[in-house]
Enzyme design. Structure first.
Site, PDB file in Angstrom:
ATOM      1  CB  SER A  22      -0.928  -0.007   1.221  1.00  0.00           C
ATOM      2  OG  SER A  22      -0.174  -0.204   2.404  1.00  0.00           O
ATOM      3  CG  ASN A 109      -4.447  -4.938  12.357  1.00  0.00           C
ATOM      4  OD1 ASN A 109      -3.831  -4.817  11.299  1.00  0.00           O
ATOM      5  ND2 ASN A 109      -4.843  -6.116  12.826  1.00  0.00           N
ATOM      6  CB  THR A 154     -41.711  24.753 -10.496  1.00  0.00           C
ATOM      7  OG1 THR A 154     -42.793  25.184 -11.310  1.00  0.00           O
ATOM      8  CG2 THR A 154     -41.641  25.631  -9.248  1.00  0.00           C
ATOM      9  CG  HIS A 155     -42.568  21.309 -13.285  1.00  0.00           C
ATOM     10  ND1 HIS A 155     -42.794  19.991 -12.968  1.00  0.00           N
ATOM     11  CD2 HIS A 155     -43.349  22.033 -12.442  1.00  0.00           C
ATOM     12  CE1 HIS A 155     -43.671  19.917 -11.988  1.00  0.00           C
ATOM     13  NE2 HIS A 155     -44.027  21.141 -11.639  1.00  0.00           N
ATOM     14  CB  SER A 276     -14.546  24.797 -30.055  1.00  0.00           C
ATOM     15  OG  SER A 276     -14.521  24.006 -31.228  1.00  0.00           O
ATOM     16  CE  LYS A 282     -19.650  25.612 -28.405  1.00  0.00           C
ATOM     17  NZ  LYS A 282     -19.606  24.221 -28.834  1.00  0.00           N
ATOM     18  CG  ASN A 284     -17.194  25.069 -25.284  1.00  0.00           C
ATOM     19  OD1 ASN A 284     -18.217  25.546 -25.767  1.00  0.00           O
ATOM     20  ND2 ASN A 284     -16.313  24.389 -25.995  1.00  0.00           N
ATOM     21  CE1 TYR A 316      -6.684  -3.597   8.293  1.00  0.00           C
ATOM     22  CE2 TYR A 316      -5.689  -5.754   7.977  1.00  0.00           C
ATOM     23  CZ  TYR A 316      -5.877  -4.456   7.560  1.00  0.00           C
ATOM     24  OH  TYR A 316      -5.275  -4.010   6.413  1.00  0.00           O
ATOM     25  CD  GLN A 321      -3.271  -2.441   1.535  1.00  0.00           C
ATOM     26  OE1 GLN A 321      -2.629  -2.743   2.538  1.00  0.00           O
ATOM     27  NE2 GLN A 321      -2.922  -2.863   0.332  1.00  0.00           N
ATOM     28  CE  LYS A 324      -4.945   2.874   4.711  1.00  0.00           C
ATOM     29  NZ  LYS A 324      -5.839   1.652   4.729  1.00  0.00           N
TER      30      LYS A 324
HETATM   31  N1  ARG Z   1      -1.785  -1.318   4.689  1.00  0.00           N
HETATM   32  C1  ARG Z   1      -2.677  -1.831   5.666  1.00  0.00           C
HETATM   33  C2  ARG Z   1      -4.040  -1.175   5.504  1.00  0.00           C
HETATM   34  O1  ARG Z   1      -4.110  -0.195   4.848  1.00  0.00           O
HETATM   35  C3  ARG Z   1      -2.149  -1.540   7.027  1.00  0.00           C
HETATM   36  C4  ARG Z   1      -2.572  -2.521   8.055  1.00  0.00           C
HETATM   37  C5  ARG Z   1      -1.896  -3.797   7.849  1.00  0.00           C
HETATM   38  N2  ARG Z   1      -2.268  -4.786   8.811  1.00  0.00           N
HETATM   39  C6  ARG Z   1      -2.139  -6.058   8.558  1.00  0.00           C
HETATM   40  N3  ARG Z   1      -2.530  -6.866   9.451  1.00  0.00           N
HETATM   41  N4  ARG Z   1      -1.674  -6.499   7.425  1.00  0.00           N
HETATM   42  O2  ARG Z   1      -5.040  -1.611   5.992  1.00  0.00           O
END
Ligand code: ARG
Length: 458
Positions: A22, A109, A154-155, A276, A282, A284, A316, A321, A324
Protein backbone atom coordinates in the site's frame (compact mmCIF):
# COMPACT_ATOMS: atom_id res chain seq x y z
CA UNK A 1 13.35 -6.76 4.87
CA UNK A 2 9.82 -7.45 6.07
CA UNK A 3 8.57 -6.63 9.57
CA UNK A 4 7.12 -10.12 9.76
CA UNK A 5 9.73 -12.30 8.02
CA UNK A 6 10.52 -14.53 11.06
CA UNK A 7 8.16 -17.41 10.43
CA UNK A 8 8.63 -17.44 6.65
CA UNK A 9 11.06 -19.66 4.76
CA UNK A 10 10.54 -18.18 1.31
CA UNK A 11 10.70 -14.69 -0.11
CA UNK A 12 7.37 -13.17 -1.15
CA UNK A 13 6.68 -13.51 -4.85
CA UNK A 14 7.26 -10.10 -6.49
CA UNK A 15 3.74 -9.98 -7.90
CA UNK A 16 2.34 -10.78 -4.48
CA UNK A 17 4.44 -8.01 -2.95
CA UNK A 18 3.14 -5.53 -5.52
CA UNK A 19 -0.47 -6.63 -5.10
CA UNK A 20 -0.29 -6.50 -1.32
CA UNK A 21 1.66 -3.28 -0.93
CA UNK A 22 0.00 0.00 0.00
CA UNK A 23 3.06 2.25 0.09
CA UNK A 24 2.16 3.73 -3.30
CA UNK A 25 -0.76 5.49 -1.66
CA UNK A 26 -0.44 5.34 2.15
CA UNK A 27 2.74 7.45 1.94
CA UNK A 28 0.24 10.30 1.70
CA UNK A 29 -0.10 10.17 5.50
CA UNK A 30 3.57 9.85 6.49
CA UNK A 31 3.20 13.01 8.59
CA UNK A 32 0.27 11.55 10.54
CA UNK A 33 2.06 8.20 10.90
CA UNK A 34 5.06 9.89 12.50
CA UNK A 35 2.89 12.13 14.65
CA UNK A 36 1.09 9.03 15.97
CA UNK A 37 4.38 7.23 16.64
CA UNK A 38 5.75 10.17 18.62
CA UNK A 39 2.62 10.23 20.81
CA UNK A 40 2.83 6.45 21.27
CA UNK A 41 6.48 6.61 22.34
CA UNK A 42 5.80 9.53 24.69
CA UNK A 43 3.09 7.47 26.37
CA UNK A 44 5.33 4.36 26.56
CA UNK A 45 8.01 6.40 28.37
CA UNK A 46 5.50 7.96 30.77
CA UNK A 47 4.36 4.44 31.65
CA UNK A 48 7.93 3.27 32.22
CA UNK A 49 7.76 0.88 29.27
CA UNK A 50 10.61 2.79 27.56
CA UNK A 51 13.32 4.84 29.26
CA UNK A 52 13.56 8.60 28.81
CA UNK A 53 16.76 8.14 26.78
CA UNK A 54 15.05 5.65 24.47
CA UNK A 55 12.12 8.01 24.07
CA UNK A 56 14.43 10.90 23.16
CA UNK A 57 16.41 8.84 20.66
CA UNK A 58 13.27 7.52 18.93
CA UNK A 59 11.60 10.94 18.76
CA UNK A 60 14.77 12.56 17.38
CA UNK A 61 15.01 9.80 14.77
CA UNK A 62 11.35 10.12 13.79
CA UNK A 63 11.57 13.91 13.55
CA UNK A 64 14.64 13.58 11.32
CA UNK A 65 12.79 11.14 9.05
CA UNK A 66 9.84 13.50 8.82
CA UNK A 67 12.05 16.46 7.88
CA UNK A 68 13.98 14.45 5.32
CA UNK A 69 10.80 13.19 3.65
CA UNK A 70 9.40 16.74 3.62
CA UNK A 71 12.51 18.27 2.07
CA UNK A 72 12.95 15.45 -0.42
CA UNK A 73 16.25 13.99 0.83
CA UNK A 74 14.51 10.79 1.90
CA UNK A 75 12.52 9.34 -0.98
CA UNK A 76 9.73 6.87 -0.23
CA UNK A 77 10.43 4.01 -2.63
CA UNK A 78 8.53 0.79 -3.25
CA UNK A 79 10.77 -1.64 -1.39
CA UNK A 80 8.73 -1.54 1.81
CA UNK A 81 5.17 -2.81 2.00
CA UNK A 82 3.58 0.25 3.58
CA UNK A 83 4.39 3.59 5.16
CA UNK A 84 4.44 2.06 8.65
CA UNK A 85 7.18 -0.42 7.66
CA UNK A 86 9.05 2.30 5.78
CA UNK A 87 9.24 4.61 8.79
CA UNK A 88 10.17 1.82 11.18
CA UNK A 89 12.89 0.42 8.89
CA UNK A 90 14.35 3.88 8.43
CA UNK A 91 14.27 4.53 12.15
CA UNK A 92 16.21 1.34 12.84
CA UNK A 93 18.72 2.24 10.10
CA UNK A 94 19.15 5.67 11.68
CA UNK A 95 19.29 5.01 15.43
CA UNK A 96 20.01 1.28 15.62
CA UNK A 97 18.66 -1.20 18.21
CA UNK A 98 16.51 1.34 20.11
CA UNK A 99 14.47 1.85 16.95
CA UNK A 100 13.25 -1.72 17.26
CA UNK A 101 11.31 -0.71 20.40
CA UNK A 102 9.00 1.73 18.60
CA UNK A 103 6.35 -0.87 17.83
CA UNK A 104 6.06 -2.07 21.46
CA UNK A 105 2.38 -2.51 22.41
CA UNK A 106 1.14 -1.58 18.96
CA UNK A 107 -0.08 -3.30 15.79
CA UNK A 108 -0.33 -1.94 12.29
CA UNK A 109 -4.05 -2.47 12.69
CA UNK A 110 -4.49 0.18 15.37
CA UNK A 111 -1.70 2.22 13.79
CA UNK A 112 -3.42 2.47 10.40
CA UNK A 113 -6.76 3.16 12.05
CA UNK A 114 -5.11 6.06 13.86
CA UNK A 115 -3.26 7.39 10.81
CA UNK A 116 -6.39 7.43 8.72
CA UNK A 117 -8.37 9.23 11.42
CA UNK A 118 -5.64 11.85 11.84
CA UNK A 119 -5.47 12.32 8.09
CA UNK A 120 -9.23 12.64 7.69
CA UNK A 121 -9.41 15.10 10.57
CA UNK A 122 -6.87 17.35 8.82
CA UNK A 123 -8.67 17.02 5.51
CA UNK A 124 -12.04 17.84 7.07
CA UNK A 125 -10.48 21.08 8.32
CA UNK A 126 -9.20 21.85 4.79
CA UNK A 127 -12.57 21.06 3.20
CA UNK A 128 -14.35 23.18 5.77
CA UNK A 129 -12.12 26.13 4.99
CA UNK A 130 -12.93 25.85 1.28
CA UNK A 131 -16.66 25.66 2.02
CA UNK A 132 -16.29 28.72 4.20
CA UNK A 133 -14.59 30.70 1.40
CA UNK A 134 -17.39 29.70 -0.95
CA UNK A 135 -20.01 30.86 1.57
CA UNK A 136 -18.26 34.22 1.88
CA UNK A 137 -18.40 34.62 -1.89
CA UNK A 138 -22.10 33.70 -1.98
CA UNK A 139 -22.74 36.18 0.82
CA UNK A 140 -21.20 38.99 -1.25
CA UNK A 141 -23.35 38.07 -4.24
CA UNK A 142 -26.46 38.06 -2.07
CA UNK A 143 -25.72 41.51 -0.69
CA UNK A 144 -25.21 42.89 -4.20
CA UNK A 145 -28.29 41.39 -5.84
CA UNK A 146 -31.22 41.97 -3.49
CA UNK A 147 -33.17 43.70 -6.27
CA UNK A 148 -31.85 41.77 -9.26
CA UNK A 149 -35.14 40.23 -10.44
CA UNK A 150 -35.10 36.92 -12.21
CA UNK A 151 -37.52 34.12 -12.99
CA UNK A 152 -37.83 31.37 -10.43
CA UNK A 153 -38.50 28.00 -12.07
CA UNK A 154 -40.41 24.83 -11.33
CA UNK A 155 -40.19 21.99 -13.85
CA UNK A 156 -37.64 24.29 -15.56
CA UNK A 157 -40.66 26.42 -16.57
CA UNK A 158 -40.75 30.03 -15.48
CA UNK A 159 -42.90 30.15 -12.34
CA UNK A 160 -42.74 33.24 -10.13
CA UNK A 161 -40.27 36.10 -9.87
CA UNK A 162 -37.44 35.85 -7.33
CA UNK A 163 -34.16 37.71 -7.02
CA UNK A 164 -30.66 36.57 -7.79
CA UNK A 165 -29.85 37.04 -4.09
CA UNK A 166 -32.68 34.68 -3.19
CA UNK A 167 -31.57 32.04 -5.69
CA UNK A 168 -27.98 32.23 -4.42
CA UNK A 169 -29.32 32.13 -0.85
CA UNK A 170 -30.69 28.65 -1.51
CA UNK A 171 -27.15 27.42 -2.16
CA UNK A 172 -25.91 29.29 0.89
CA UNK A 173 -28.21 27.08 2.99
CA UNK A 174 -26.99 23.91 1.28
CA UNK A 175 -23.31 24.64 1.82
CA UNK A 176 -24.02 25.65 5.42
CA UNK A 177 -25.55 22.21 6.00
CA UNK A 178 -22.52 20.64 4.32
CA UNK A 179 -20.26 22.29 6.87
CA UNK A 180 -22.35 20.95 9.71
CA UNK A 181 -22.30 17.44 8.21
CA UNK A 182 -18.48 17.59 8.16
CA UNK A 183 -18.47 18.82 11.76
CA UNK A 184 -20.70 15.88 12.79
CA UNK A 185 -18.39 13.45 11.02
CA UNK A 186 -15.42 14.89 12.85
CA UNK A 187 -17.15 14.78 16.23
CA UNK A 188 -18.01 11.10 15.85
CA UNK A 189 -14.61 10.01 14.53
CA UNK A 190 -12.70 11.97 17.15
CA UNK A 191 -11.79 9.01 19.43
CA UNK A 192 -8.32 7.53 19.40
CA UNK A 193 -7.98 3.84 18.43
CA UNK A 194 -4.31 3.53 19.36
CA UNK A 195 -3.76 0.89 22.03
CA UNK A 196 -6.35 -1.46 20.55
CA UNK A 197 -3.40 -3.53 19.27
CA UNK A 198 -4.14 -6.08 16.59
CA UNK A 199 -7.67 -6.58 17.96
CA UNK A 200 -7.55 -7.47 21.65
CA UNK A 201 -5.56 -4.70 23.32
CA UNK A 202 -2.13 -5.44 24.74
CA UNK A 203 -0.57 -6.80 27.92
CA UNK A 204 1.51 -3.64 28.45
CA UNK A 205 0.19 -1.03 30.89
CA UNK A 206 -0.69 1.55 28.21
CA UNK A 207 -2.37 4.83 29.13
CA UNK A 208 -4.72 5.15 26.18
CA UNK A 209 -6.41 8.28 27.46
CA UNK A 210 -3.03 9.98 27.63
CA UNK A 211 -2.17 9.05 24.02
CA UNK A 212 -5.61 10.31 22.99
CA UNK A 213 -5.02 13.66 24.67
CA UNK A 214 -1.57 14.04 23.12
CA UNK A 215 -3.22 13.69 19.72
CA UNK A 216 -6.10 16.10 20.49
CA UNK A 217 -8.80 13.45 20.49
CA UNK A 218 -11.92 13.79 22.64
CA UNK A 219 -11.01 10.45 24.24
CA UNK A 220 -10.01 6.85 23.54
CA UNK A 221 -12.23 4.33 21.72
CA UNK A 222 -14.01 1.87 24.02
CA UNK A 223 -13.76 -1.49 22.29
CA UNK A 224 -10.54 -2.77 20.77
CA UNK A 225 -12.19 -4.92 18.08
CA UNK A 226 -14.35 -2.03 16.94
CA UNK A 227 -11.34 0.30 17.05
CA UNK A 228 -9.45 -1.60 14.37
CA UNK A 229 -12.41 -2.43 12.16
CA UNK A 230 -14.46 0.76 12.27
CA UNK A 231 -14.59 2.59 8.95
CA UNK A 232 -17.95 4.30 9.60
CA UNK A 233 -16.29 7.69 9.62
CA UNK A 234 -15.07 7.19 6.04
CA UNK A 235 -18.58 6.30 4.96
CA UNK A 236 -19.87 9.44 6.70
CA UNK A 237 -17.14 11.57 5.15
CA UNK A 238 -17.84 10.19 1.67
CA UNK A 239 -21.55 10.65 2.15
CA UNK A 240 -21.01 14.28 3.20
CA UNK A 241 -18.60 14.67 0.27
CA UNK A 242 -21.14 13.21 -2.15
CA UNK A 243 -23.70 15.71 -0.90
CA UNK A 244 -21.25 18.59 -1.38
CA UNK A 245 -20.62 17.39 -4.94
CA UNK A 246 -24.36 17.01 -5.58
CA UNK A 247 -24.84 20.64 -4.50
CA UNK A 248 -21.94 21.85 -6.62
CA UNK A 249 -23.22 19.83 -9.54
CA UNK A 250 -26.73 21.32 -9.38
CA UNK A 251 -25.22 24.79 -9.16
CA UNK A 252 -22.96 24.02 -12.14
CA UNK A 253 -25.92 22.82 -14.14
CA UNK A 254 -27.63 26.17 -13.55
CA UNK A 255 -24.48 28.09 -14.39
CA UNK A 256 -24.16 26.18 -17.64
CA UNK A 257 -27.77 27.05 -18.50
CA UNK A 258 -27.41 30.70 -17.43
CA UNK A 259 -24.22 31.04 -19.46
CA UNK A 260 -25.84 29.59 -22.61
CA UNK A 261 -26.90 31.74 -25.57
CA UNK A 262 -30.53 30.95 -24.77
CA UNK A 263 -30.39 32.40 -21.24
CA UNK A 264 -27.48 34.87 -21.16
CA UNK A 265 -28.12 35.57 -17.45
CA UNK A 266 -24.38 35.46 -16.77
CA UNK A 267 -21.11 35.36 -18.68
CA UNK A 268 -18.29 33.22 -17.37
CA UNK A 269 -14.92 34.91 -17.29
CA UNK A 270 -12.47 34.06 -20.07
CA UNK A 271 -10.07 32.74 -17.44
CA UNK A 272 -12.69 30.12 -16.48
CA UNK A 273 -13.80 29.16 -20.00
CA UNK A 274 -12.28 27.17 -22.82
CA UNK A 275 -12.45 27.25 -26.61
CA UNK A 276 -13.18 24.77 -29.37
CA UNK A 277 -10.52 23.42 -31.72
CA UNK A 278 -12.86 23.71 -34.70
CA UNK A 279 -15.61 26.24 -33.93
CA UNK A 280 -14.03 29.69 -33.54
CA UNK A 281 -17.09 31.26 -31.91
CA UNK A 282 -17.23 28.81 -28.98
CA UNK A 283 -16.56 29.69 -25.34
CA UNK A 284 -17.37 26.63 -23.31
CA UNK A 285 -18.14 26.27 -19.58
CA UNK A 286 -15.76 23.31 -19.19
CA UNK A 287 -14.99 23.95 -15.54
CA UNK A 288 -18.65 23.82 -14.54
CA UNK A 289 -19.10 20.70 -16.66
CA UNK A 290 -16.07 19.02 -15.10
CA UNK A 291 -17.27 19.72 -11.57
CA UNK A 292 -20.66 18.25 -12.54
CA UNK A 293 -18.88 15.28 -14.12
CA UNK A 294 -16.55 14.60 -11.20
CA UNK A 295 -19.54 14.13 -8.91
CA UNK A 296 -19.74 10.58 -10.23
CA UNK A 297 -16.35 9.53 -8.96
CA UNK A 298 -17.10 10.77 -5.45
CA UNK A 299 -20.38 8.82 -5.40
CA UNK A 300 -18.34 5.87 -6.67
CA UNK A 301 -16.01 6.06 -3.68
CA UNK A 302 -18.98 5.97 -1.29
CA UNK A 303 -20.57 2.95 -2.95
CA UNK A 304 -17.18 1.24 -3.13
CA UNK A 305 -16.46 1.43 0.58
CA UNK A 306 -20.01 0.51 1.57
CA UNK A 307 -19.62 -2.59 -0.58
CA UNK A 308 -16.15 -3.42 0.75
CA UNK A 309 -17.36 -3.27 4.35
CA UNK A 310 -20.63 -5.15 4.03
CA UNK A 311 -19.38 -8.70 4.47
CA UNK A 312 -16.38 -8.27 6.75
CA UNK A 313 -16.25 -10.31 9.94
CA UNK A 314 -14.58 -8.67 12.96
CA UNK A 315 -11.92 -7.54 13.34
CA UNK A 316 -9.29 -6.30 10.83
CA UNK A 317 -9.33 -7.72 7.31
CA UNK A 318 -7.01 -6.73 4.50
CA UNK A 319 -10.02 -5.72 2.41
CA UNK A 320 -9.97 -2.54 4.45
CA UNK A 321 -6.82 -1.39 2.73
CA UNK A 322 -9.16 -0.62 -0.17
CA UNK A 323 -10.54 2.28 1.88
CA UNK A 324 -7.62 4.53 1.02
CA UNK A 325 -7.15 5.25 -2.69
CA UNK A 326 -10.78 6.11 -3.39
CA UNK A 327 -11.12 8.19 -0.23
CA UNK A 328 -7.98 10.15 -1.05
CA UNK A 329 -9.19 10.68 -4.59
CA UNK A 330 -12.62 11.79 -3.39
CA UNK A 331 -11.15 14.29 -0.93
CA UNK A 332 -8.79 15.74 -3.55
CA UNK A 333 -11.68 15.95 -5.99
CA UNK A 334 -13.97 17.79 -3.56
CA UNK A 335 -11.22 20.21 -2.57
CA UNK A 336 -10.26 20.92 -6.17
CA UNK A 337 -13.88 21.42 -7.22
CA UNK A 338 -14.66 23.76 -4.30
CA UNK A 339 -11.64 25.94 -5.04
CA UNK A 340 -12.34 26.15 -8.78
CA UNK A 341 -16.04 26.70 -8.32
CA UNK A 342 -15.42 29.61 -5.95
CA UNK A 343 -13.02 31.18 -8.45
CA UNK A 344 -15.52 30.67 -11.26
CA UNK A 345 -18.45 32.38 -9.54
CA UNK A 346 -16.37 35.22 -8.14
CA UNK A 347 -15.24 36.18 -11.67
CA UNK A 348 -18.48 35.71 -13.64
CA UNK A 349 -20.42 38.73 -14.95
CA UNK A 350 -24.10 38.95 -14.00
CA UNK A 351 -26.64 40.51 -16.37
CA UNK A 352 -29.55 41.81 -14.24
CA UNK A 353 -31.41 43.36 -17.18
CA UNK A 354 -31.51 40.04 -19.03
CA UNK A 355 -32.74 38.24 -15.94
CA UNK A 356 -35.50 40.80 -15.38
CA UNK A 357 -36.62 40.75 -19.02
CA UNK A 358 -36.77 36.96 -18.87
CA UNK A 359 -38.93 37.09 -15.74
CA UNK A 360 -41.37 39.48 -17.46
CA UNK A 361 -41.57 37.56 -20.70
CA UNK A 362 -42.31 34.31 -18.95
CA UNK A 363 -45.53 35.43 -17.19
CA UNK A 364 -43.90 34.99 -13.78
CA UNK A 365 -46.25 37.74 -12.57
CA UNK A 366 -49.38 35.79 -13.55
CA UNK A 367 -49.98 34.67 -9.94
CA UNK A 368 -49.80 38.30 -8.88
CA UNK A 369 -52.38 39.26 -11.51
CA UNK A 370 -54.67 36.59 -10.06
CA UNK A 371 -53.98 37.85 -6.52
CA UNK A 372 -54.96 41.33 -7.72
CA UNK A 373 -58.39 40.02 -8.74
CA UNK A 374 -58.76 38.12 -5.46
CA UNK A 375 -58.02 41.34 -3.57
CA UNK A 376 -60.87 42.90 -5.56
CA UNK A 377 -63.35 40.24 -4.45
CA UNK A 378 -63.01 37.66 -7.27
CA UNK A 379 -62.86 34.05 -5.97
CA UNK A 380 -59.38 32.56 -6.58
CA UNK A 381 -60.58 29.81 -8.95
CA UNK A 382 -62.31 32.40 -11.18
CA UNK A 383 -59.26 34.69 -10.99
CA UNK A 384 -57.08 31.76 -12.11
CA UNK A 385 -59.34 31.28 -15.17
CA UNK A 386 -59.33 35.00 -16.06
CA UNK A 387 -55.54 35.26 -15.89
CA UNK A 388 -55.33 32.10 -17.99
CA UNK A 389 -57.25 34.03 -20.68
CA UNK A 390 -54.85 36.99 -20.34
CA UNK A 391 -51.88 34.66 -20.85
CA UNK A 392 -53.47 33.09 -23.91
CA UNK A 393 -54.14 36.56 -25.35
CA UNK A 394 -50.52 37.63 -24.73
CA UNK A 395 -49.09 34.44 -26.19
CA UNK A 396 -51.08 34.96 -29.38
CA UNK A 397 -49.75 38.52 -29.67
CA UNK A 398 -46.23 37.63 -28.47
CA UNK A 399 -46.29 40.18 -25.61
CA UNK A 400 -45.96 40.24 -21.81
CA UNK A 401 -48.78 40.95 -19.32
CA UNK A 402 -47.07 44.30 -18.71
CA UNK A 403 -47.54 45.24 -22.40
CA UNK A 404 -51.34 44.87 -22.60
CA UNK A 405 -53.49 48.00 -22.65
CA UNK A 406 -56.04 48.68 -19.91
CA UNK A 407 -58.82 48.28 -22.51
CA UNK A 408 -57.53 44.83 -23.36
CA UNK A 409 -57.50 43.92 -19.66
CA UNK A 410 -61.02 45.22 -19.14
CA UNK A 411 -62.30 43.35 -22.19
CA UNK A 412 -61.37 40.15 -20.36
CA UNK A 413 -62.47 41.31 -16.88
CA UNK A 414 -64.04 44.64 -15.89
CA UNK A 415 -62.48 44.30 -12.42
CA UNK A 416 -59.09 45.50 -13.72
CA UNK A 417 -58.21 49.16 -13.09
CA UNK A 418 -55.17 51.23 -14.04
CA UNK A 419 -53.32 50.09 -10.89
CA UNK A 420 -52.99 46.58 -12.35
CA UNK A 421 -49.76 47.70 -14.04
CA UNK A 422 -48.17 48.59 -10.74
CA UNK A 423 -49.45 45.37 -9.17
CA UNK A 424 -47.67 43.17 -11.70
CA UNK A 425 -44.36 45.03 -11.89
CA UNK A 426 -41.43 42.72 -11.00
CA UNK A 427 -40.46 45.02 -8.18
CA UNK A 428 -43.97 44.89 -6.69
CA UNK A 429 -44.25 41.13 -7.10
CA UNK A 430 -40.97 40.50 -5.30
CA UNK A 431 -41.28 43.23 -2.68
CA UNK A 432 -44.65 41.87 -1.56
CA UNK A 433 -43.23 38.40 -0.92
CA UNK A 434 -42.10 39.18 2.57
CA UNK A 435 -42.65 36.06 4.65
CA UNK A 436 -39.48 34.72 6.28
CA UNK A 437 -37.44 32.87 3.66
CA UNK A 438 -39.16 34.60 0.70
CA UNK A 439 -37.37 36.81 -1.85
CA UNK A 440 -38.73 40.20 -0.66
CA UNK A 441 -35.69 42.43 -0.10
CA UNK A 442 -36.80 43.52 3.39
CA UNK A 443 -36.96 39.95 4.68
CA UNK A 444 -33.86 38.96 2.70
CA UNK A 445 -31.97 41.74 4.51
CA UNK A 446 -32.77 39.99 7.79
CA UNK A 447 -31.48 36.69 6.42
CA UNK A 448 -28.32 38.42 5.25
CA UNK A 449 -27.77 39.83 8.74
CA UNK A 450 -28.10 36.31 10.17
CA UNK A 451 -25.76 34.91 7.55
CA UNK A 452 -23.26 37.61 8.41
CA UNK A 453 -23.42 36.60 12.08
CA UNK A 454 -22.93 32.96 11.05
CA UNK A 455 -19.85 33.89 9.01
CA UNK A 456 -18.43 35.82 11.95
CA UNK A 457 -18.81 32.90 14.38
CA UNK A 458 -15.49 31.26 15.14
N1 ARG B 1 -1.79 -1.32 4.69
C1 ARG B 1 -2.68 -1.83 5.67
C2 ARG B 1 -4.04 -1.18 5.50
O1 ARG B 1 -4.11 -0.20 4.85
C3 ARG B 1 -2.15 -1.54 7.03
C4 ARG B 1 -2.57 -2.52 8.05
C5 ARG B 1 -1.90 -3.80 7.85
N2 ARG B 1 -2.27 -4.79 8.81
C6 ARG B 1 -2.14 -6.06 8.56
N3 ARG B 1 -2.53 -6.87 9.45
N4 ARG B 1 -1.67 -6.50 7.42
O2 ARG B 1 -5.04 -1.61 5.99
Amino acid sequence: MKLWGGRFTKETDQLVHNFNASIGFDQKFYHQDIRGSIAHVTMLAKQGILTGAEQDAIIAGLSGIEQDIANGTLVIDGTQEDIHSFVEANLIARIGETGKKLHTGRSRNDQVALDMKLYIRDEIAAMDELLFSLLKELHLLMKEHLTTYMPGFTHLQKAQPVTFAHHIGAYFEMFKRDRSRLADTKARLNYCPLGAGALAGTTYPLDRDYTASLLDFAGATQNSMDSVSDRDYLIELLSASSTIMMHLSRFCEEIILWNSNEYRFITLDDAYSTGSSIMPQKKNPDIAELVRGKTGRVYGALISILTTMKGLPLAYNKDMQEDKELTFDAIDTVKGCLALFTGMISTMTIHPEVMEASAKNGFTNATDAADYLVNHGVPFRDAHGIVGQLVLFCEQKGIALDDMTLEEYQAISPVFEADIFDAIRMETCVTKRNTLGAPGPAVMEQVIVRNEAYLNEV
